[in-house]
Design a protein around this motif. Structure first.
Motif, PDB file in Angstrom:
ATOM      1  N   GLN A  41       7.230  -5.324  -9.412  1.00 15.23           N
ATOM      2  CA  GLN A  41       7.570  -6.668  -8.931  1.00 15.23           C
ATOM      3  C   GLN A  41       8.173  -6.604  -7.528  1.00 15.23           C
ATOM      4  OE1 GLN A  41       6.921  -9.589 -10.530  1.00 15.23           O
ATOM      5  NE2 GLN A  41       5.902  -8.391 -12.103  1.00 15.23           N
ATOM      6  N   LYS A  42       8.924  -5.538  -7.259  1.00 15.68           N
ATOM      7  CA  LYS A  42       9.631  -5.422  -5.973  1.00 15.68           C
ATOM      8  C   LYS A  42       8.984  -4.435  -5.011  1.00 15.68           C
ATOM      9  CE  LYS A  42      14.085  -6.508  -8.031  1.00 15.68           C
ATOM     10  NZ  LYS A  42      15.396  -5.986  -8.404  1.00 15.68           N
ATOM     11  N   GLN A  43       8.163  -3.541  -5.525  1.00 13.63           N
ATOM     12  CA  GLN A  43       7.608  -2.470  -4.691  1.00 13.63           C
ATOM     13  C   GLN A  43       6.076  -2.463  -4.721  1.00 13.63           C
ATOM     14  OE1 GLN A  43      10.096   0.554  -6.727  1.00 13.63           O
ATOM     15  NE2 GLN A  43      10.706   1.153  -4.648  1.00 13.63           N
ATOM     16  N   SER A  44       5.477  -3.634  -4.695  1.00 13.61           N
ATOM     17  CA  SER A  44       4.018  -3.711  -4.759  1.00 13.61           C
ATOM     18  C   SER A  44       3.362  -3.115  -3.512  1.00 13.61           C
ATOM     19  CB  SER A  44       3.559  -5.153  -4.976  1.00 13.61           C
ATOM     20  OG  SER A  44       3.985  -5.974  -3.911  1.00 13.61           O
ATOM     21  N   ALA A  45       4.012  -3.255  -2.355  1.00 13.47           N
ATOM     22  CA  ALA A  45       3.442  -2.680  -1.128  1.00 13.47           C
ATOM     23  C   ALA A  45       3.398  -1.155  -1.219  1.00 13.47           C
ATOM     24  CB  ALA A  45       4.244  -3.114   0.093  1.00 13.47           C
ATOM     25  N   LYS A  46       4.448  -0.556  -1.749  1.00 12.52           N
ATOM     26  CA  LYS A  46       4.474   0.900  -1.901  1.00 12.52           C
ATOM     27  C   LYS A  46       3.401   1.352  -2.892  1.00 12.52           C
ATOM     28  CE  LYS A  46       7.702   4.466  -1.799  1.00 12.52           C
ATOM     29  NZ  LYS A  46       9.086   4.716  -1.551  1.00 12.52           N
ATOM     30  N   PHE A  47       3.213   0.584  -3.963  1.00 14.71           N
ATOM     31  CA  PHE A  47       2.171   0.906  -4.937  1.00 14.71           C
ATOM     32  C   PHE A  47       0.792   0.829  -4.280  1.00 14.71           C
ATOM     33  CE2 PHE A  47      -0.534  -0.505  -8.663  1.00 14.71           C
ATOM     34  CZ  PHE A  47      -0.615   0.755  -9.237  1.00 14.71           C
ATOM     35  N   LEU A  52       0.070   1.333  -1.136  1.00 17.38           N
ATOM     36  CA  LEU A  52      -0.075   2.502  -0.267  1.00 17.38           C
ATOM     37  C   LEU A  52      -0.411   3.754  -1.083  1.00 17.38           C
ATOM     38  CD1 LEU A  52       2.836   1.914   2.267  1.00 17.38           C
ATOM     39  CD2 LEU A  52       0.384   1.587   2.662  1.00 17.38           C
ATOM     40  N   ARG A  53       0.234   3.896  -2.232  1.00 15.88           N
ATOM     41  CA  ARG A  53      -0.074   5.035  -3.110  1.00 15.88           C
ATOM     42  C   ARG A  53      -1.530   4.977  -3.567  1.00 15.88           C
ATOM     43  NH1 ARG A  53       4.982   5.905  -7.348  1.00 15.88           N
ATOM     44  NH2 ARG A  53       6.550   6.484  -5.791  1.00 15.88           N
ATOM     45  N   PRO A  64      -2.531  12.648   1.712  1.00 16.77           N
ATOM     46  CA  PRO A  64      -1.110  12.361   1.486  1.00 16.77           C
ATOM     47  C   PRO A  64      -0.734  10.991   2.062  1.00 16.77           C
ATOM     48  CG  PRO A  64      -1.412  14.507   2.536  1.00 16.77           C
ATOM     49  CD  PRO A  64      -2.744  13.827   2.528  1.00 16.77           C
ATOM     50  N   ILE A  65       0.172  10.310   1.397  1.00 16.33           N
ATOM     51  CA  ILE A  65       0.574   8.974   1.819  1.00 16.33           C
ATOM     52  C   ILE A  65       1.136   8.962   3.243  1.00 16.33           C
ATOM     53  CG2 ILE A  65       2.910   9.045   0.854  1.00 16.33           C
ATOM     54  CD1 ILE A  65       2.396   6.130  -0.143  1.00 16.33           C
ATOM     55  N   ASP A  74      -7.436  -0.337   9.111  1.00 16.60           N
ATOM     56  CA  ASP A  74      -7.920  -1.626   8.606  1.00 16.60           C
ATOM     57  C   ASP A  74      -9.221  -1.454   7.810  1.00 16.60           C
ATOM     58  OD1 ASP A  74      -5.746  -2.902   9.753  1.00 16.60           O
ATOM     59  OD2 ASP A  74      -6.884  -3.688  11.466  1.00 16.60           O
ATOM     60  N   ALA A  75     -10.130  -0.629   8.315  1.00 12.02           N
ATOM     61  CA  ALA A  75     -11.389  -0.376   7.611  1.00 12.02           C
ATOM     62  C   ALA A  75     -11.137   0.392   6.305  1.00 12.02           C
ATOM     63  CB  ALA A  75     -12.365   0.383   8.509  1.00 12.02           C
ATOM     64  N   ILE A  76     -10.254   1.379   6.347  1.00  8.47           N
ATOM     65  CA  ILE A  76      -9.893   2.127   5.135  1.00  8.47           C
ATOM     66  C   ILE A  76      -9.329   1.173   4.092  1.00  8.47           C
ATOM     67  CG2 ILE A  76      -8.226   3.793   4.191  1.00  8.47           C
ATOM     68  CD1 ILE A  76      -8.563   5.344   6.895  1.00  8.47           C
ATOM     69  N   GLN A  77      -8.444   0.307   4.522  1.00  4.05           N
ATOM     70  CA  GLN A  77      -7.796  -0.633   3.611  1.00  4.05           C
ATOM     71  C   GLN A  77      -8.808  -1.597   2.977  1.00  4.05           C
ATOM     72  OE1 GLN A  77      -4.813  -3.073   5.519  1.00  4.05           O
ATOM     73  NE2 GLN A  77      -3.577  -3.088   3.667  1.00  4.05           N
ATOM     74  N   GLU A  78      -9.753  -2.092   3.768  1.00  2.00           N
ATOM     75  CA  GLU A  78     -10.775  -2.998   3.222  1.00  2.00           C
ATOM     76  C   GLU A  78     -11.627  -2.324   2.155  1.00  2.00           C
ATOM     77  OE1 GLU A  78     -11.796  -6.278   6.689  1.00  2.00           O
ATOM     78  OE2 GLU A  78     -13.345  -4.864   6.089  1.00  2.00           O
ATOM     79  N   ILE A  79     -12.049  -1.102   2.427  1.00  3.54           N
ATOM     80  CA  ILE A  79     -12.886  -0.398   1.463  1.00  3.54           C
ATOM     81  C   ILE A  79     -12.072  -0.005   0.234  1.00  3.54           C
ATOM     82  CG2 ILE A  79     -14.212   1.710   1.025  1.00  3.54           C
ATOM     83  CD1 ILE A  79     -15.267   1.481   3.842  1.00  3.54           C
ATOM     84  N   ALA A  80     -10.877   0.512   0.438  1.00  2.73           N
ATOM     85  CA  ALA A  80     -10.034   0.912  -0.692  1.00  2.73           C
ATOM     86  C   ALA A  80      -9.743  -0.271  -1.610  1.00  2.73           C
ATOM     87  CB  ALA A  80      -8.737   1.538  -0.177  1.00  2.73           C
ATOM     88  N   ALA A  81      -9.583  -1.461  -1.045  1.00  3.24           N
ATOM     89  CA  ALA A  81      -9.284  -2.647  -1.845  1.00  3.24           C
ATOM     90  C   ALA A  81     -10.375  -2.926  -2.877  1.00  3.24           C
ATOM     91  CB  ALA A  81      -9.091  -3.857  -0.933  1.00  3.24           C
ATOM     92  N   VAL A  82     -11.610  -2.569  -2.557  1.00  2.00           N
ATOM     93  CA  VAL A  82     -12.710  -2.759  -3.499  1.00  2.00           C
ATOM     94  C   VAL A  82     -12.449  -1.936  -4.766  1.00  2.00           C
ATOM     95  CG1 VAL A  82     -15.192  -2.365  -3.878  1.00  2.00           C
ATOM     96  CG2 VAL A  82     -14.378  -3.281  -1.695  1.00  2.00           C
ATOM     97  N   PHE A  83     -11.954  -0.733  -4.614  1.00  3.69           N
ATOM     98  CA  PHE A  83     -11.711   0.144  -5.759  1.00  3.69           C
ATOM     99  C   PHE A  83     -10.361  -0.134  -6.416  1.00  3.69           C
ATOM    100  CE2 PHE A  83     -14.356   2.576  -2.693  1.00  3.69           C
ATOM    101  CZ  PHE A  83     -15.543   2.416  -3.384  1.00  3.69           C
ATOM    102  N   MET A  84      -9.430  -0.694  -5.682  1.00  2.00           N
ATOM    103  CA  MET A  84      -8.119  -1.041  -6.226  1.00  2.00           C
ATOM    104  C   MET A  84      -8.203  -2.261  -7.144  1.00  2.00           C
ATOM    105  SD  MET A  84      -5.986  -0.435  -2.693  1.00  2.00           S
ATOM    106  CE  MET A  84      -4.560  -1.394  -3.131  1.00  2.00           C
ATOM    107  N   ALA A  85      -9.189  -3.088  -6.931  1.00  2.00           N
ATOM    108  CA  ALA A  85      -9.316  -4.334  -7.691  1.00  2.00           C
ATOM    109  C   ALA A  85      -9.827  -4.110  -9.114  1.00  2.00           C
ATOM    110  CB  ALA A  85     -10.227  -5.310  -6.943  1.00  2.00           C
ATOM    111  N   GLY A  86     -10.163  -2.896  -9.437  1.00  2.00           N
ATOM    112  CA  GLY A  86     -10.634  -2.610 -10.791  1.00  2.00           C
ATOM    113  C   GLY A  86     -12.042  -3.122 -11.040  1.00  2.00           C
TER     114      GLY A  86
END
Length: 142
Positions: free
Chosen positions: A97-103, A105-106, A115-116, A128-140
């Motif tokens: 609830q408080k550390q979603s940004a850290k999660f 990044l992990r 490594p983080i 920015d490109a890494i984050q966009e692509i990673a978000a696809v896999f983070m969304a389950g």
């Protein structure tokens, strides 16, 4: 700045094919450029390529170097799945609830198998490109 190697329509189709493989509910092709602008740009410039199974590889615009100036990381190969046990391990010790940004990044560090602490070293456009692509896999997705 690198010139476009791939025309925009083909880049959008490539990104859409990637999203269609890994998202449960892919977006319409006419929304790809709006929702994944960095990914489309990187595909156009040849920095992101997808293999025959749609697994992405990102060639860094600005490779990471050590103190001697030697390149230590020039490309990112993405994991296409986060197993439930790995996700639990990555969340361990965090108040989500408080550390979603850290999660987040992990999760990104896990998906790119780095490594983080390296996340801070990527140039903004690469990150920015890494984050966009990673978000696809983070969304389950699939």
């Amino acid at each position: 700045m690198k010139k476009n190697l791939i025309n925009e329509d083909l880049a959008i189709k490539s990104v859409h094919d990637f999203l269609s493989k890994f998202q449960k509910k892919p977006i319409a092709i006419d929304k790809v450029k709006e929702e994944y602008p960095d990914t489309v740009e990187y595909v156009k410039k040849g920095f992101i390529v997808f293999d025959e199974s749609q697994k992405p590889t990102l060639n860094l615009q600005e490779p990471l170097k050590n103190d001697k100036g030697d390149v230590t990381l020039s490309k990112i190969e993405f994991k296409t799945r986060i197993k439930p046990t790995a996700k639990a391990d990555l969340a361990d010790g965090l108040d989500l609830q408080k550390q979603s940004a850290k999660f987040s990044l992990r999760l990104i560090a896990y998906i790119i198998a780095q490594p983080i602490v390296l996340l801070d070293r990527f140039m903004m456009e690469d990150y920015d490109a890494i984050q966009e692509i990673a978000a696809v896999f983070m969304a389950g997705g699939r």
